[in-house]
Write a protein that holds these residues in place. Structure first.
Motif, PDB file in Angstrom:
ATOM      1  N   PRO A   1       5.737  -8.427   6.544  1.00  0.00           N
ATOM      2  CA  PRO A   1       6.579  -8.965   5.373  1.00  0.00           C
ATOM      3  C   PRO A   1       7.439  -7.762   4.987  1.00  0.00           C
ATOM      4  O   PRO A   1       8.604  -7.493   4.787  1.00  0.00           O
TER       5      PRO A   1
ATOM      6  N   GLU B   1       8.439  -9.534  -2.619  1.00  0.00           N
ATOM      7  CA  GLU B   1       7.356 -10.174  -2.156  1.00  0.00           C
ATOM      8  C   GLU B   1       6.689  -9.636  -1.022  1.00  0.00           C
ATOM      9  O   GLU B   1       5.327  -9.787  -1.131  1.00  0.00           O
ATOM     10  N   GLY B   2       7.154  -8.963  -0.276  1.00  0.00           N
ATOM     11  CA  GLY B   2       6.560  -8.049   0.726  1.00  0.00           C
ATOM     12  C   GLY B   2       5.681  -6.989   0.259  1.00  0.00           C
ATOM     13  O   GLY B   2       4.237  -6.952   0.863  1.00  0.00           O
ATOM     14  N   HIS B   3       5.814  -6.405  -0.702  1.00  0.00           N
ATOM     15  CA  HIS B   3       5.015  -5.402  -1.211  1.00  0.00           C
ATOM     16  C   HIS B   3       3.765  -6.383  -1.818  1.00  0.00           C
ATOM     17  O   HIS B   3       2.620  -5.893  -1.619  1.00  0.00           O
ATOM     18  N   LEU B   4       3.872  -7.323  -2.534  1.00  0.00           N
ATOM     19  CA  LEU B   4       2.730  -8.214  -3.117  1.00  0.00           C
ATOM     20  C   LEU B   4       2.071  -8.648  -2.241  1.00  0.00           C
ATOM     21  O   LEU B   4       0.850  -8.781  -2.290  1.00  0.00           O
ATOM     22  N   HIS B   5       2.479  -9.337  -0.953  1.00  0.00           N
ATOM     23  CA  HIS B   5       1.933  -9.943   0.097  1.00  0.00           C
ATOM     24  C   HIS B   5       1.104  -8.829   0.543  1.00  0.00           C
ATOM     25  O   HIS B   5      -0.308  -9.107   0.976  1.00  0.00           O
ATOM     26  N   LEU B   6       1.493  -7.878   0.978  1.00  0.00           N
ATOM     27  CA  LEU B   6       0.680  -6.475   1.267  1.00  0.00           C
ATOM     28  C   LEU B   6      -0.576  -6.263   0.512  1.00  0.00           C
ATOM     29  O   LEU B   6      -1.823  -5.922   0.915  1.00  0.00           O
ATOM     30  N   CYS B   7      -0.456  -6.066  -0.871  1.00  0.00           N
ATOM     31  CA  CYS B   7      -1.371  -5.796  -1.752  1.00  0.00           C
ATOM     32  C   CYS B   7      -2.526  -6.910  -1.658  1.00  0.00           C
ATOM     33  O   CYS B   7      -3.768  -6.790  -1.942  1.00  0.00           O
ATOM     34  N   GLU B   8      -2.094  -8.114  -1.665  1.00  0.00           N
ATOM     35  CA  GLU B   8      -3.065  -9.203  -1.757  1.00  0.00           C
ATOM     36  C   GLU B   8      -3.828  -9.595  -0.571  1.00  0.00           C
ATOM     37  O   GLU B   8      -4.922  -9.828  -0.387  1.00  0.00           O
ATOM     38  N   SER B   9      -3.038  -9.069   0.745  1.00  0.00           N
ATOM     39  CA  SER B   9      -3.738  -9.627   2.018  1.00  0.00           C
ATOM     40  C   SER B   9      -4.129  -8.444   2.881  1.00  0.00           C
ATOM     41  O   SER B   9      -4.602  -8.546   3.812  1.00  0.00           O
TER      42      SER B   9
ATOM     43  N   ASP C   1      -1.538  -7.197   4.878  1.00  0.00           N
ATOM     44  CA  ASP C   1      -0.838  -7.522   6.219  1.00  0.00           C
ATOM     45  C   ASP C   1       0.596  -7.214   5.637  1.00  0.00           C
ATOM     46  O   ASP C   1       1.406  -7.140   4.643  1.00  0.00           O
TER      47      ASP C   1
END
Length: 245
Positions: free
Chosen positions: A211, A198-206, A208
């Motif tokens: 996480p 989820e942290g990797h997905l969040h970074l790719c999308e935002s 940031d």
């Protein structure tokens, strides 16, 4: 109208491998998740004296990945899959759908595969774990400092791969490539593995990284913590063989 992939697999087995000892349909088709574009993953056990090979073909318009092997070849492939920590052929036999089973050959192969999967992959050498800790520490520092978005994504992929390998090794769990990596992570450790994904997905999308930094940092702490100063690795150059006139 789309052709039923299981029926296609049976026709393939009957037409191309009429003397097979065992035929196993694996992958998404065996699990009931096949789409019209899904390929067929098929393991074929042939008699001693036959060939062991992997081949990609197209059958009735559908792509097919064939894993053909003798008994000895199957055992060698099992050993190779243990060494690579992936358990590919074992998973095919353990979870696949039996299409052909001559004299219980498929059942015996499944028992061998299930035993191998239960045992799990060998633990990484402590020196390898140390090197991966050092690499992950360095990658996390780079991820925290990266200002360029393209560089941040590139570093994040390194963090994902190394952190996943360390977490899976901690649990003596099988790893995988592509779509199998998140599946293995969630199966081995839903909390930590899920947070990393989820942290990797969040970074790719935002963009940031926070996480992912937190999730990978927790995994790093689990296996001994960050490693910077004090890390040392010595290389030994192989002896040069004597030259003959």
């Amino acid at each position: 109208m789309d052709m039923d992939p299981v029926d296609q697999a049976r026709r393939l087995a009957d037409g191309l491998f009429p003397d097979a000892l065992a035929v196993i349909l694996a992958g998404s088709t065996a699990a009931g998740r096949a789409t019209s574009s899904s390929d067929l993953d098929i393991a074929v056990l042939v008699a001693d004296g036959g060939e062991t090979y992997r081949e990609t073909i197209r059958f009735e318009g559908r792509l097919v990945e064939l894993f053909v092997h003798t008994r000895a070849g199957r055992d060698e492939l099992f050993a190779a899959d243990v060494a690579s920590r992936r358990g590919v052929l074992q998973s095919m036999y353990a979870a696949g759908r039996v299409l052909v089973d001559v004299d219980g050959e498929a059942g015996r192969a499944r028992e061998l595969a299930e035993a191998s999967l239960r045992e799990g992959p060998p633990a990484l050498d402590p020196r390898t774990v140390e090197t991966k800790r050092y690499g992950l520490t360095d990658a996390l520092d780079d991820l925290a400092d990266a200002g360029d978005r393209v560089e941040r994504l590139a570093v994040a992929s390194v963090v994902l791969g190394v952190a996943a390998e360390l977490l899976l090794d901690h649990h003596r769990a099988w790893t995988g490539g592509g779509k199998w990596l998140p599946r293995r992570l969630r199966a081995a450790d839903a909390g930590r593995g899920g947070a990393l994904l989820e942290g990797h997905l969040h970074l790719c999308e935002s963009g940031d990284p926070a996480p992912m930094l937190a999730a990978a940092g927790e995994i790093l702490d689990l296996v001994g913590g960050p490693l910077r100063e004090g890390y040392r690795r010595t290389w030994h150059t192989p002896a040069t063989p004597p030259q003959h006139a």
